[in-house]
Scaffold this motif. Structure first.
Motif, PDB file in Angstrom:
ATOM      1  N   GLU A  46       0.893  -1.258  -0.149  1.00  0.00           N
ATOM      2  CA  GLU A  46      -0.054  -0.087  -0.055  1.00  0.00           C
ATOM      3  C   GLU A  46       0.951   1.438   0.133  1.00  0.00           C
ATOM      4  N   ALA A  47       1.957   1.196   1.002  1.00  0.00           N
ATOM      5  CA  ALA A  47       2.934   2.312   0.661  1.00  0.00           C
ATOM      6  C   ALA A  47       3.395   2.487  -0.153  1.00  0.00           C
ATOM      7  N   GLU A  48       3.915   1.406  -1.154  1.00  0.00           N
ATOM      8  CA  GLU A  48       4.672   1.404  -2.448  1.00  0.00           C
ATOM      9  C   GLU A  48       3.401   2.311  -3.611  1.00  0.00           C
ATOM     10  N   GLU A  49       2.433   1.746  -3.559  1.00  0.00           N
ATOM     11  CA  GLU A  49       1.340   2.328  -4.354  1.00  0.00           C
ATOM     12  C   GLU A  49       0.993   3.926  -4.052  1.00  0.00           C
ATOM     13  N   ARG A  50       1.366   4.187  -2.878  1.00  0.00           N
ATOM     14  CA  ARG A  50       0.932   5.558  -2.566  1.00  0.00           C
ATOM     15  C   ARG A  50       2.281   6.355  -3.083  1.00  0.00           C
ATOM     16  N   LEU A  51       3.368   5.907  -2.759  1.00  0.00           N
ATOM     17  CA  LEU A  51       4.445   6.321  -3.433  1.00  0.00           C
ATOM     18  C   LEU A  51       4.508   6.660  -4.743  1.00  0.00           C
ATOM     19  N   CYS A  52       4.208   5.574  -5.429  1.00  0.00           N
ATOM     20  CA  CYS A  52       4.116   5.689  -6.875  1.00  0.00           C
ATOM     21  C   CYS A  52       3.071   6.689  -7.436  1.00  0.00           C
ATOM     22  N   SER A  53       2.156   7.001  -6.760  1.00  0.00           N
ATOM     23  CA  SER A  53       0.990   7.711  -7.165  1.00  0.00           C
ATOM     24  C   SER A  53       1.748   9.167  -6.897  1.00  0.00           C
ATOM     25  N   GLN A  54       2.307   9.388  -5.649  1.00  0.00           N
ATOM     26  CA  GLN A  54       2.946  10.663  -5.357  1.00  0.00           C
ATOM     27  C   GLN A  54       3.915  10.880  -6.551  1.00  0.00           C
ATOM     28  N   LEU A  55       4.776  10.070  -6.813  1.00  0.00           N
ATOM     29  CA  LEU A  55       5.801  10.411  -7.952  1.00  0.00           C
ATOM     30  C   LEU A  55       5.226  10.727  -9.155  1.00  0.00           C
ATOM     31  N   GLY A  56       4.170   9.912  -9.629  1.00  0.00           N
ATOM     32  CA  GLY A  56       3.635  10.301 -10.771  1.00  0.00           C
ATOM     33  C   GLY A  56       3.022  11.785 -10.823  1.00  0.00           C
ATOM     34  N   GLU A  57       2.535  12.221  -9.674  1.00  0.00           N
ATOM     35  CA  GLU A  57       2.087  13.572  -9.512  1.00  0.00           C
ATOM     36  C   GLU A  57       3.205  14.551  -9.698  1.00  0.00           C
ATOM     37  N   LEU A  58       4.153  14.232  -9.008  1.00  0.00           N
ATOM     38  CA  LEU A  58       5.294  15.226  -9.063  1.00  0.00           C
ATOM     39  C   LEU A  58       6.053  15.255 -10.155  1.00  0.00           C
ATOM     40  N   GLU A  59       6.133  14.151 -11.299  1.00  0.00           N
ATOM     41  CA  GLU A  59       6.519  13.964 -12.339  1.00  0.00           C
ATOM     42  C   GLU A  59       5.702  14.948 -13.262  1.00  0.00           C
ATOM     43  N   ALA A  60       4.409  14.836 -13.035  1.00  0.00           N
ATOM     44  CA  ALA A  60       3.550  15.583 -14.009  1.00  0.00           C
ATOM     45  C   ALA A  60       3.828  16.936 -13.761  1.00  0.00           C
ATOM     46  N   GLU A  61       3.594  17.354 -12.439  1.00  0.00           N
ATOM     47  CA  GLU A  61       4.016  18.685 -11.944  1.00  0.00           C
ATOM     48  C   GLU A  61       5.397  19.268 -12.503  1.00  0.00           C
ATOM     49  N   ALA A  62       6.447  18.571 -12.230  1.00  0.00           N
ATOM     50  CA  ALA A  62       7.666  18.788 -13.069  1.00  0.00           C
ATOM     51  C   ALA A  62       7.741  19.030 -14.413  1.00  0.00           C
ATOM     52  N   VAL A  63       6.945  18.601 -15.332  1.00  0.00           N
ATOM     53  CA  VAL A  63       6.733  18.770 -16.523  1.00  0.00           C
ATOM     54  C   VAL A  63       5.999  19.923 -17.021  1.00  0.00           C
ATOM     55  N   ASN A  64       4.901  20.235 -16.122  1.00  0.00           N
ATOM     56  CA  ASN A  64       4.287  21.412 -16.205  1.00  0.00           C
ATOM     57  C   ASN A  64       5.299  22.522 -15.857  1.00  0.00           C
ATOM     58  N   GLN A  65       5.952  22.519 -14.932  1.00  0.00           N
ATOM     59  CA  GLN A  65       6.814  23.688 -14.577  1.00  0.00           C
ATOM     60  C   GLN A  65       8.075  23.920 -15.611  1.00  0.00           C
ATOM     61  N   ALA A  66       8.370  22.973 -16.181  1.00  0.00           N
ATOM     62  CA  ALA A  66       9.421  22.820 -17.426  1.00  0.00           C
ATOM     63  C   ALA A  66       8.794  23.679 -18.429  1.00  0.00           C
ATOM     64  N   ARG A  67       7.582  23.303 -18.809  1.00  0.00           N
ATOM     65  CA  ARG A  67       6.936  23.719 -19.918  1.00  0.00           C
ATOM     66  C   ARG A  67       6.811  25.509 -19.842  1.00  0.00           C
ATOM     67  N   ASP A  68       6.128  25.588 -18.485  1.00  0.00           N
ATOM     68  CA  ASP A  68       6.031  27.064 -17.984  1.00  0.00           C
ATOM     69  C   ASP A  68       7.422  27.949 -18.193  1.00  0.00           C
ATOM     70  N   TYR A  69       8.378  27.143 -17.673  1.00  0.00           N
ATOM     71  CA  TYR A  69       9.674  27.722 -17.403  1.00  0.00           C
ATOM     72  C   TYR A  69      10.141  28.055 -19.027  1.00  0.00           C
ATOM     73  N   HIS A  70       9.916  27.159 -19.841  1.00  0.00           N
ATOM     74  CA  HIS A  70      10.421  27.374 -21.428  1.00  0.00           C
ATOM     75  C   HIS A  70       9.632  28.268 -22.207  1.00  0.00           C
ATOM     76  N   ALA A  71       8.412  28.226 -21.688  1.00  0.00           N
ATOM     77  CA  ALA A  71       7.430  29.617 -22.193  1.00  0.00           C
ATOM     78  C   ALA A  71       8.139  30.672 -21.894  1.00  0.00           C
ATOM     79  N   HIS A  72       8.433  30.894 -20.738  1.00  0.00           N
ATOM     80  CA  HIS A  72       8.765  32.096 -19.945  1.00  0.00           C
ATOM     81  C   HIS A  72      10.064  32.375 -20.545  1.00  0.00           C
ATOM     82  N   ILE A  73      11.001  31.490 -20.932  1.00  0.00           N
ATOM     83  CA  ILE A  73      12.332  31.993 -21.504  1.00  0.00           C
ATOM     84  C   ILE A  73      12.059  32.321 -23.042  1.00  0.00           C
ATOM     85  N   ILE A  74      10.984  31.619 -23.709  1.00  0.00           N
ATOM     86  CA  ILE A  74      10.887  32.121 -25.172  1.00  0.00           C
ATOM     87  C   ILE A  74      10.241  33.700 -25.219  1.00  0.00           C
TER      88      ILE A  74
END
Length: 92
Positions: A46-74
């Motif tokens: 159960e802990a592994e499932e929660r961690l995987c879920s949290q990791l997925g959310e963090l990865e999605a957030e990181a991708v969004n932040q990278a896109r925002d940062y890239h758009a800001h640089i442009i």
């Protein structure tokens, strides 16, 4: 002699009963240990499932932040380019 055999059989029977009791106690201890191990495994899964879920959310957030940062640089590059063009026209 018959009495002696009977006593030997009783003693052997008592020994076997003690061994059986010890065996049942060991079996119960093993069963309890197996149950505790099973519970720990379930919690770990159960802990592994929660961690995987949290990791997925963090990865999605990181991708969004990278896109925002890239758009800001442009955007900043466009502003810099426009400012550079303005300065070039102003110096002419």
């Amino acid at each position: 002699m018959v009495n002696e055999k009977e006593q030997d059989l009783r003693k052997r029977n008592e020994e076997l009963e003690r061994e059986l009791k010890k065996s049942k106690e060991r079996e119960e201890q093993t069963r309890l240990e197996l149950q505790r191990t099973w519970d720990r495994l379930r919690l770990a899964e159960e802990a592994e499932e929660r961690l995987c879920s949290q990791l997925g959310e963090l990865e999605a957030e990181a991708v969004n932040q990278a896109r925002d940062y890239h758009a800001h640089i442009i955007s900043l590059m466009d502003q810099l380019s426009q400012a550079h063009q303005f300065l070039q026209k102003a110096s002419l």
